[in-house]
Design a protein around this motif. Sequence first.
Motif, PDB file in Angstrom:
ATOM      1  N   PRO A  25     -16.012   5.138  15.185  1.00  0.00           N
ATOM      2  CA  PRO A  25     -14.673   5.521  14.716  1.00  0.00           C
ATOM      3  C   PRO A  25     -13.843   4.361  14.198  1.00  0.00           C
ATOM      4  N   LYS A  26     -13.980   3.184  14.837  1.00  0.00           N
ATOM      5  CA  LYS A  26     -13.122   2.063  14.403  1.00  0.00           C
ATOM      6  C   LYS A  26     -13.461   1.608  12.994  1.00  0.00           C
ATOM      7  N   ALA A  27     -14.687   1.813  12.577  1.00  0.00           N
ATOM      8  CA  ALA A  27     -15.101   1.395  11.229  1.00  0.00           C
ATOM      9  C   ALA A  27     -15.203   2.594  10.287  1.00  0.00           C
ATOM     10  N   ASN A  29     -16.899   5.157  10.532  1.00  0.00           N
ATOM     11  CA  ASN A  29     -18.323   5.511  10.414  1.00  0.00           C
ATOM     12  C   ASN A  29     -19.037   4.789   9.270  1.00  0.00           C
ATOM     13  N   ALA A  30     -18.574   3.567   8.980  1.00  0.00           N
ATOM     14  CA  ALA A  30     -19.299   2.771   7.971  1.00  0.00           C
ATOM     15  C   ALA A  30     -20.760   2.684   8.406  1.00  0.00           C
ATOM     16  N   LEU A  31     -21.623   2.838   7.417  1.00  0.00           N
ATOM     17  CA  LEU A  31     -23.058   2.998   7.702  1.00  0.00           C
ATOM     18  C   LEU A  31     -23.724   1.626   7.745  1.00  0.00           C
ATOM     19  N   GLU A  61     -12.758  13.570  12.257  1.00  0.00           N
ATOM     20  CA  GLU A  61     -11.758  14.224  11.406  1.00  0.00           C
ATOM     21  C   GLU A  61     -11.310  13.271  10.298  1.00  0.00           C
ATOM     22  N   ARG A  62     -11.253  11.965  10.611  1.00  0.00           N
ATOM     23  CA  ARG A  62     -10.736  11.002   9.633  1.00  0.00           C
ATOM     24  C   ARG A  62     -11.789  10.576   8.615  1.00  0.00           C
ATOM     25  N   ALA A  63     -13.039  10.536   9.072  1.00  0.00           N
ATOM     26  CA  ALA A  63     -14.072  10.067   8.135  1.00  0.00           C
ATOM     27  C   ALA A  63     -15.425  10.657   8.472  1.00  0.00           C
ATOM     28  N   ALA A  65     -18.008   9.428   6.551  1.00  0.00           N
ATOM     29  CA  ALA A  65     -18.445   8.027   6.535  1.00  0.00           C
ATOM     30  C   ALA A  65     -17.799   7.362   5.326  1.00  0.00           C
ATOM     31  N   ALA A  66     -17.160   6.193   5.573  1.00  0.00           N
ATOM     32  CA  ALA A  66     -16.446   5.510   4.483  1.00  0.00           C
ATOM     33  C   ALA A  66     -17.361   4.609   3.676  1.00  0.00           C
ATOM     34  N   GLY A  67     -18.662   4.857   3.749  1.00  0.00           N
ATOM     35  CA  GLY A  67     -19.592   4.111   2.899  1.00  0.00           C
ATOM     36  C   GLY A  67     -20.525   3.238   3.691  1.00  0.00           C
ATOM     37  N   ALA A  68     -21.370   2.535   2.949  1.00  0.00           N
ATOM     38  CA  ALA A  68     -22.205   1.526   3.592  1.00  0.00           C
ATOM     39  C   ALA A  68     -21.262   0.485   4.184  1.00  0.00           C
ATOM     40  N   ASP A  69     -21.735  -0.199   5.212  1.00  0.00           N
ATOM     41  CA  ASP A  69     -20.885  -1.182   5.882  1.00  0.00           C
ATOM     42  C   ASP A  69     -20.727  -2.412   4.987  1.00  0.00           C
ATOM     43  N   ILE A  70     -19.526  -2.538   4.410  1.00  0.00           N
ATOM     44  CA  ILE A  70     -19.275  -3.606   3.432  1.00  0.00           C
ATOM     45  C   ILE A  70     -19.379  -4.976   4.107  1.00  0.00           C
ATOM     46  N   LYS A  71     -18.936  -5.014   5.372  1.00  0.00           N
ATOM     47  CA  LYS A  71     -18.960  -6.328   6.059  1.00  0.00           C
ATOM     48  C   LYS A  71     -20.402  -6.773   6.301  1.00  0.00           C
ATOM     49  N   GLU A  72     -21.277  -5.805   6.517  1.00  0.00           N
ATOM     50  CA  GLU A  72     -22.690  -6.150   6.728  1.00  0.00           C
ATOM     51  C   GLU A  72     -23.355  -6.553   5.398  1.00  0.00           C
ATOM     52  N   PHE A 104     -34.493  -2.843   1.303  1.00  0.00           N
ATOM     53  CA  PHE A 104     -33.078  -2.565   1.513  1.00  0.00           C
ATOM     54  C   PHE A 104     -32.733  -1.212   0.866  1.00  0.00           C
ATOM     55  N   LEU A 105     -32.175  -0.309   1.625  1.00  0.00           N
ATOM     56  CA  LEU A 105     -31.754   1.034   1.182  1.00  0.00           C
ATOM     57  C   LEU A 105     -32.856   2.097   1.194  1.00  0.00           C
ATOM     58  N   HIS A 106     -34.137   1.685   1.124  1.00  0.00           N
ATOM     59  CA  HIS A 106     -35.168   2.718   1.017  1.00  0.00           C
ATOM     60  C   HIS A 106     -35.078   3.708   2.166  1.00  0.00           C
ATOM     61  N   ASP A 107     -34.931   3.181   3.382  1.00  0.00           N
ATOM     62  CA  ASP A 107     -35.034   4.065   4.538  1.00  0.00           C
ATOM     63  C   ASP A 107     -33.828   4.991   4.687  1.00  0.00           C
ATOM     64  N   TRP A 108     -32.810   4.821   3.855  1.00  0.00           N
ATOM     65  CA  TRP A 108     -31.683   5.756   3.862  1.00  0.00           C
ATOM     66  C   TRP A 108     -32.143   7.180   3.537  1.00  0.00           C
ATOM     67  N   SER A 109     -33.237   7.297   2.786  1.00  0.00           N
ATOM     68  CA  SER A 109     -33.565   8.621   2.257  1.00  0.00           C
ATOM     69  C   SER A 109     -34.364   9.473   3.252  1.00  0.00           C
ATOM     70  N   GLY A 128     -18.748   6.424  -1.196  1.00  0.00           N
ATOM     71  CA  GLY A 128     -19.900   5.562  -1.410  1.00  0.00           C
ATOM     72  C   GLY A 128     -21.142   6.118  -0.715  1.00  0.00           C
ATOM     73  N   GLY A 129     -21.726   5.299   0.147  1.00  0.00           N
ATOM     74  CA  GLY A 129     -22.909   5.736   0.886  1.00  0.00           C
ATOM     75  C   GLY A 129     -22.646   6.967   1.739  1.00  0.00           C
ATOM     76  N   GLY A 130     -21.381   7.199   2.109  1.00  0.00           N
ATOM     77  CA  GLY A 130     -21.027   8.399   2.890  1.00  0.00           C
ATOM     78  C   GLY A 130     -21.183   9.652   2.044  1.00  0.00           C
TER      79      GLY A 130
HETATM   80  C1  HXC Z   1     -16.978  -1.609   6.626  1.00  0.00           C
HETATM   81  C2  HXC Z   1     -15.078  -0.367   6.756  1.00  0.00           C
HETATM   82  C3  HXC Z   1     -15.484   0.426   5.672  1.00  0.00           C
HETATM   83  C4  HXC Z   1     -16.740   0.119   5.068  1.00  0.00           C
HETATM   84  C5  HXC Z   1     -13.573   1.126   6.325  1.00  0.00           C
HETATM   85  N1  HXC Z   1     -13.884   0.112   7.133  1.00  0.00           N
HETATM   86  N2  HXC Z   1     -14.523   1.343   5.424  1.00  0.00           N
HETATM   87  N3  HXC Z   1     -15.825  -1.371   7.219  1.00  0.00           N
HETATM   88  N4  HXC Z   1     -17.451  -0.892   5.588  1.00  0.00           N
HETATM   89  N5  HXC Z   1     -17.253   0.842   4.057  1.00  0.00           N
HETATM   90  C6  HXC Z   1     -13.109  -0.425   8.251  1.00  0.00           C
HETATM   91  C7  HXC Z   1     -11.929  -1.245   7.750  1.00  0.00           C
HETATM   92  O1  HXC Z   1     -12.354  -2.558   7.432  1.00  0.00           O
HETATM   93  C8  HXC Z   1     -11.040  -1.207   8.967  1.00  0.00           C
HETATM   94  O2  HXC Z   1     -11.534  -2.105   9.933  1.00  0.00           O
HETATM   95  C9  HXC Z   1     -11.263   0.204   9.505  1.00  0.00           C
HETATM   96  O3  HXC Z   1     -12.516   0.625   8.983  1.00  0.00           O
HETATM   97  C10 HXC Z   1     -10.186   1.178   9.068  1.00  0.00           C
HETATM   98  O4  HXC Z   1     -10.083   1.102   7.655  1.00  0.00           O
HETATM   99  P1  HXC Z   1      -8.691   0.905   6.884  1.00  0.00           P
HETATM  100  O5  HXC Z   1      -9.015   0.368   5.535  1.00  0.00           O
HETATM  101  O6  HXC Z   1      -7.737   0.097   7.724  1.00  0.00           O
HETATM  102  O7  HXC Z   1      -8.184   2.398   6.816  1.00  0.00           O
HETATM  103  P2  HXC Z   1      -7.302   3.082   5.685  1.00  0.00           P
HETATM  104  O8  HXC Z   1      -6.177   2.183   5.253  1.00  0.00           O
HETATM  105  O9  HXC Z   1      -6.965   4.443   6.217  1.00  0.00           O
HETATM  106  O10 HXC Z   1      -8.261   3.233   4.424  1.00  0.00           O
HETATM  107  C11 HXC Z   1      -9.404   4.067   4.501  1.00  0.00           C
HETATM  108  C12 HXC Z   1     -10.330   3.799   3.293  1.00  0.00           C
HETATM  109  C13 HXC Z   1     -10.649   2.308   3.192  1.00  0.00           C
HETATM  110  C14 HXC Z   1      -9.652   4.279   2.008  1.00  0.00           C
HETATM  111  C15 HXC Z   1     -11.607   4.638   3.517  1.00  0.00           C
HETATM  112  O11 HXC Z   1     -11.114   1.854   4.488  1.00  0.00           O
HETATM  113  C16 HXC Z   1     -11.689   1.957   2.193  1.00  0.00           C
HETATM  114  O12 HXC Z   1     -11.442   1.905   1.017  1.00  0.00           O
HETATM  115  N6  HXC Z   1     -12.913   1.684   2.683  1.00  0.00           N
HETATM  116  C17 HXC Z   1     -14.001   1.258   1.816  1.00  0.00           C
HETATM  117  C18 HXC Z   1     -14.547   2.432   1.050  1.00  0.00           C
HETATM  118  C19 HXC Z   1     -15.665   1.986   0.138  1.00  0.00           C
HETATM  119  O13 HXC Z   1     -15.491   1.153  -0.753  1.00  0.00           O
HETATM  120  N7  HXC Z   1     -16.846   2.555   0.355  1.00  0.00           N
HETATM  121  C20 HXC Z   1     -18.032   2.200  -0.409  1.00  0.00           C
HETATM  122  C21 HXC Z   1     -18.789   1.080   0.280  1.00  0.00           C
HETATM  123  S1  HXC Z   1     -20.087   0.497  -0.683  1.00  0.00           S
HETATM  124  P3  HXC Z   1     -10.555  -3.176  10.659  1.00  0.00           P
HETATM  125  O14 HXC Z   1     -11.496  -3.981  11.494  1.00  0.00           O
HETATM  126  O15 HXC Z   1      -9.875  -3.919   9.576  1.00  0.00           O
HETATM  127  O16 HXC Z   1      -9.628  -2.292  11.439  1.00  0.00           O
HETATM  128  C22 HXC Z   1     -21.297   1.606  -0.480  1.00  0.00           C
HETATM  129  C23 HXC Z   1     -22.533   1.307  -1.237  1.00  0.00           C
HETATM  130  C24 HXC Z   1     -23.605   2.240  -0.881  1.00  0.00           C
HETATM  131  O17 HXC Z   1     -21.179   2.563   0.218  1.00  0.00           O
HETATM  132  C25 HXC Z   1     -24.865   1.755  -1.460  1.00  0.00           C
HETATM  133  C26 HXC Z   1     -26.044   2.476  -0.887  1.00  0.00           C
HETATM  134  C27 HXC Z   1     -26.282   2.194   0.512  1.00  0.00           C
END
Ligand code: HXC
Length: 280
Positions: A25-27, A29-31, A61-63, A65-72, A104-109, A128-130
């Motif tokens: 939940p804190k992330a 659901n970043a993948l 309820e909030r997510a 999944a907000a995508g692949a984990d960008i930090k990772e 990288f990414l293959h096993d997602w499927s 994104g990945g979500g």
């Molecule tokens: C890592 C993420 C994350 C992500 C959110 N978080 N999305 N961490 N990877 N994809 C983390 C934030 O860093 C933050 O952590 C916490 O979740 C809450 O997010 P906030 O940004 O503070 O929330 P909010 O202001 O409500 O904005 C929500 C949001 C925004 C609009 C969804 O978080 C956002 O834009 N996220 C990125 C979406 C994205 O670009 N997705 C695509 C990723 S690339 P902290 O520690 O700061 O509280 C991708 C490529 C796929 O998916 C390729 C194939 C695999």
Amino acid sequence: MSTHYQNLLISRPDPAVLLITLNRPKALNALNKALITEIHQALDQAENDPEIGSIVLTGSERAFAAGADIKEMKDKKCTPAISHEKMILTNDVISVAEVYKSDFLHDWSRITRMRKPTIAAVSGYALGGGCELAMMCDIILASPTAVFGQPEINLGIIPGAGGTQRLTHAIGKSRAMELILTGRDITAQMAEAWGLVSRVVGDGEGEVVKEAVQVASTIASKGQIAIQAAKEAVNASYQLQLEEGLRLERRLFHSLFATKDQKEGMTAFAEKRKPVFTHL
Ligand code: HXC
């Protein structure tokens, strides 16, 4: 199910339905790799458990999944040509070959190779990945809060887990281009109007999951050989020309006459009773 998960909640709202809830939940659901690995473990268990007929995948309820984990992902680097020597020396640049070998990414499927039907119940962000993970499922149901998008372009990349292909198949080229090239999201209502999701469901918390479980229970109550044949035939329409697809459909149709479920289904109809499928 005895496996202990760090990033998932697992339950059986119906003995024949596995509900997988993404739980970072804190992330939002970043993948990350750990979460994807656990999803695959849960899917493997579901596929191998004869009592389970279908799977629901959901988030919070909030997510969803907000995508692949960008930090990772952020420190992954890749150069088109680099000597092995240099890699050892710098230790911070990996070659295309190394990324390729790590698959990288293959096993997602994994979810797309499930024989049992999968339903995504989406509330909140599916970005994104979500969004790509939801599109790998057979059916998507959305709550009115759902938001879908492919914002990768804002990060200097493109979708990498099927977004350019599956979104285009689902909503058409012009709409997919607009979403992928601008990085803009769409609402649940727009996703329904464009055919990305089958329905927008309910307006209360948890409603979409309840409805997805209902649909999953209905699917699980049918003869599972026919269910899996139907899924195979529909999915083949993405791969095959019409003639070949129609031939595959006919062959699967014919083969179902060798099952006990076909005899039972038709006999039950003639006897005006409910069929009891044995999946044989
Ligand atoms: C890592 C993420 C994350 C992500 C959110 N978080 N999305 N961490 N990877 N994809 C983390 C934030 O860093 C933050 O952590 C916490 O979740 C809450 O997010 P906030 O940004 O503070 O929330 P909010 O202001 O409500 O904005 C929500 C949001 C925004 C609009 C969804 O978080 C956002 O834009 N996220 C990125 C979406 C994205 O670009 N997705 C695509 C990723 S690339 P902290 O520690 O700061 O509280 C991708 C490529 C796929 O998916 C390729 C194939 C695999």
